[in-house]
Design a protein around this motif. Structure first.
Motif, PDB file in Angstrom:
ATOM      1  N   ASN A  44      -4.728  30.849  49.566  1.00  0.00           N
ATOM      2  CA  ASN A  44      -5.267  30.841  50.844  1.00  0.00           C
ATOM      3  C   ASN A  44      -4.247  30.849  51.884  1.00  0.00           C
ATOM      4  N   ASN A  45      -3.087  30.373  51.578  1.00  0.00           N
ATOM      5  CA  ASN A  45      -1.973  30.587  52.608  1.00  0.00           C
ATOM      6  C   ASN A  45      -1.233  31.738  52.712  1.00  0.00           C
ATOM      7  N   VAL A  46      -1.474  32.644  51.589  1.00  0.00           N
ATOM      8  CA  VAL A  46      -1.019  33.873  51.822  1.00  0.00           C
ATOM      9  C   VAL A  46      -1.927  34.903  52.461  1.00  0.00           C
ATOM     10  N   VAL A  47      -3.159  34.577  52.529  1.00  0.00           N
ATOM     11  CA  VAL A  47      -4.218  35.034  53.354  1.00  0.00           C
ATOM     12  C   VAL A  47      -3.872  34.981  54.592  1.00  0.00           C
ATOM     13  N   ILE A  48      -3.596  33.741  54.873  1.00  0.00           N
ATOM     14  CA  ILE A  48      -3.360  33.349  56.313  1.00  0.00           C
ATOM     15  C   ILE A  48      -2.104  34.005  56.939  1.00  0.00           C
ATOM     16  N   PHE A  49      -1.066  34.147  56.031  1.00  0.00           N
ATOM     17  CA  PHE A  49      -0.027  35.003  56.667  1.00  0.00           C
ATOM     18  C   PHE A  49      -0.215  36.521  56.795  1.00  0.00           C
ATOM     19  N   HIS A  74       4.939  24.616  56.288  1.00  0.00           N
ATOM     20  CA  HIS A  74       3.775  24.297  55.553  1.00  0.00           C
ATOM     21  C   HIS A  74       2.646  25.588  55.171  1.00  0.00           C
ATOM     22  N   LEU A  75       2.929  26.351  55.787  1.00  0.00           N
ATOM     23  CA  LEU A  75       2.329  27.709  55.386  1.00  0.00           C
ATOM     24  C   LEU A  75       2.555  28.195  54.136  1.00  0.00           C
ATOM     25  N   TYR A  76       3.796  27.845  53.356  1.00  0.00           N
ATOM     26  CA  TYR A  76       4.358  28.468  52.237  1.00  0.00           C
ATOM     27  C   TYR A  76       4.232  27.033  51.309  1.00  0.00           C
ATOM     28  N   ASP A  77       3.651  26.136  51.390  1.00  0.00           N
ATOM     29  CA  ASP A  77       3.444  25.022  50.431  1.00  0.00           C
ATOM     30  C   ASP A  77       2.243  25.500  49.480  1.00  0.00           C
ATOM     31  N   GLY A  78       2.571  25.447  48.371  1.00  0.00           N
ATOM     32  CA  GLY A  78       1.710  26.001  47.121  1.00  0.00           C
ATOM     33  C   GLY A  78       1.752  27.284  46.825  1.00  0.00           C
ATOM     34  N   VAL A  79       2.497  28.091  47.657  1.00  0.00           N
ATOM     35  CA  VAL A  79       2.763  29.750  47.381  1.00  0.00           C
ATOM     36  C   VAL A  79       3.631  29.741  46.297  1.00  0.00           C
ATOM     37  N   ASP A  80       3.560  30.612  45.425  1.00  0.00           N
ATOM     38  CA  ASP A  80       4.173  31.100  44.290  1.00  0.00           C
ATOM     39  C   ASP A  80       5.336  31.587  44.932  1.00  0.00           C
ATOM     40  N   GLU A  81       6.698  31.038  44.283  1.00  0.00           N
ATOM     41  CA  GLU A  81       8.053  31.665  44.829  1.00  0.00           C
ATOM     42  C   GLU A  81       8.278  33.159  45.192  1.00  0.00           C
ATOM     43  N   ARG A  82       7.607  33.874  44.007  1.00  0.00           N
ATOM     44  CA  ARG A  82       7.787  35.362  44.107  1.00  0.00           C
ATOM     45  C   ARG A  82       7.241  35.836  45.596  1.00  0.00           C
ATOM     46  N   GLN A  83       5.924  35.234  45.787  1.00  0.00           N
ATOM     47  CA  GLN A  83       5.053  35.729  47.033  1.00  0.00           C
ATOM     48  C   GLN A  83       5.779  35.126  48.461  1.00  0.00           C
ATOM     49  N   VAL A  84       6.516  33.862  48.117  1.00  0.00           N
ATOM     50  CA  VAL A  84       7.222  33.530  49.413  1.00  0.00           C
ATOM     51  C   VAL A  84       8.439  34.463  49.568  1.00  0.00           C
ATOM     52  N   ALA A  85       9.050  34.846  48.479  1.00  0.00           N
ATOM     53  CA  ALA A  85      10.097  35.976  48.788  1.00  0.00           C
ATOM     54  C   ALA A  85       9.793  37.021  49.416  1.00  0.00           C
ATOM     55  N   THR A 113      15.523  29.618  47.110  1.00  0.00           N
ATOM     56  CA  THR A 113      14.513  30.220  46.031  1.00  0.00           C
ATOM     57  C   THR A 113      14.077  31.442  46.349  1.00  0.00           C
ATOM     58  N   ALA A 114      13.886  31.902  47.689  1.00  0.00           N
ATOM     59  CA  ALA A 114      13.592  33.068  48.107  1.00  0.00           C
ATOM     60  C   ALA A 114      14.623  34.144  47.667  1.00  0.00           C
ATOM     61  N   ALA A 115      15.846  33.556  47.957  1.00  0.00           N
ATOM     62  CA  ALA A 115      17.124  34.555  47.678  1.00  0.00           C
ATOM     63  C   ALA A 115      17.312  34.712  46.192  1.00  0.00           C
ATOM     64  N   GLN A 116      16.787  33.792  45.543  1.00  0.00           N
ATOM     65  CA  GLN A 116      17.002  33.940  44.043  1.00  0.00           C
ATOM     66  C   GLN A 116      16.007  34.885  43.407  1.00  0.00           C
ATOM     67  N   ARG A 117      14.716  35.079  44.164  1.00  0.00           N
ATOM     68  CA  ARG A 117      13.711  36.006  44.012  1.00  0.00           C
ATOM     69  C   ARG A 117      13.885  37.287  44.646  1.00  0.00           C
ATOM     70  N   GLY A 118      14.945  37.827  45.008  1.00  0.00           N
ATOM     71  CA  GLY A 118      15.159  38.972  45.840  1.00  0.00           C
ATOM     72  C   GLY A 118      15.056  39.226  47.259  1.00  0.00           C
ATOM     73  N   SER A 119      14.773  38.086  47.710  1.00  0.00           N
ATOM     74  CA  SER A 119      14.607  38.177  49.411  1.00  0.00           C
ATOM     75  C   SER A 119      16.125  37.900  49.608  1.00  0.00           C
ATOM     76  N   ASN A 120      16.488  38.565  50.948  1.00  0.00           N
ATOM     77  CA  ASN A 120      17.784  38.134  51.588  1.00  0.00           C
ATOM     78  C   ASN A 120      17.766  37.582  52.951  1.00  0.00           C
ATOM     79  N   PRO A 121      17.507  36.451  52.955  1.00  0.00           N
ATOM     80  CA  PRO A 121      17.156  35.677  54.209  1.00  0.00           C
ATOM     81  C   PRO A 121      18.463  35.579  55.265  1.00  0.00           C
ATOM     82  N   GLU A 122      19.588  35.706  54.438  1.00  0.00           N
ATOM     83  CA  GLU A 122      20.608  35.405  55.472  1.00  0.00           C
ATOM     84  C   GLU A 122      21.080  36.018  56.645  1.00  0.00           C
ATOM     85  N   PRO A 123      20.658  37.530  56.562  1.00  0.00           N
ATOM     86  CA  PRO A 123      20.920  37.961  57.965  1.00  0.00           C
ATOM     87  C   PRO A 123      20.009  37.700  58.696  1.00  0.00           C
TER      88      PRO A 123
END
Length: 149
Positions: A44-49, A74-85, A113-123
């Motif tokens: 449901n949170n991913v739907v909102i996103f 809070h939007l990312y609470d309960g969202v699977d780590e892969r979907q967050v990334a 965790t997002a970085a470990q799942r393939g996202s690169n948030p640093e830049p």
């Protein structure tokens, strides 16, 4: 509808149907975003996103909205780590293409965790980075609790 569906399928793959259910009322339209899946809080949170990202892009394209989208952690609470990334990567890609900004407040453990799942948030991280340690604060200022010296 296509933009919403494309955003959702980028997060979950093409196996899940994503659509906007639109119902006409006497005086208004009811628009309900849906992703074909169980009704968990995370989905449901991913739907909102996806819905927010879709509306932000459409409003910006038609000069009827700001050039940014803001979400709280809070939007990312309960969202699977892969979907967050995937969501962070999708937001970065879409907002760059559309000449917009995506602002999100996240804890460092979520970013790690997002970085470990393939996202690169640093830049995409902007300073200041807020902390709750002794040297932390907001823009170099320390705030004291009310009633304490």
């Amino acid at each position: 509808m296509l933009l919403f569906s494309r955003n959702a399928q980028r997060l979950y793959g093409e196996g899940r149907e994503a659509y906007l259910a639109i119902e006409a009322g006497r005086t208004s339209l009811s628009i309900t975003p849906r992703i074909d899946a169980d009704d968990s809080r995370g989905i449901n949170n991913v739907v909102i996103f996806c819905f927010d990202l879709t509306l932000a892009v459409l409003a910006h394209r038609h000069e009827r909205g700001p050039d940014f989208l803001i979400h709280d952690s809070h939007l990312y609470d309960g969202v699977d780590e892969r979907q967050v990334a995937r969501a962070l990567a999708l937001a970065a890609e879409v907002t760059e293409e559309e000449h917009m900004q995506y602002n999100v407040t996240l804890n460092t453990d979520t970013l790690s965790t997002a970085a470990q799942r393939g996202s690169n948030p640093e830049p995409h991280i902007r300073r200041p980075r807020l902390t709750d340690d002794e040297e932390g604060g907001l823009f170099g200022f320390r705030f004291k609790a009310a009633g304490k010296a």
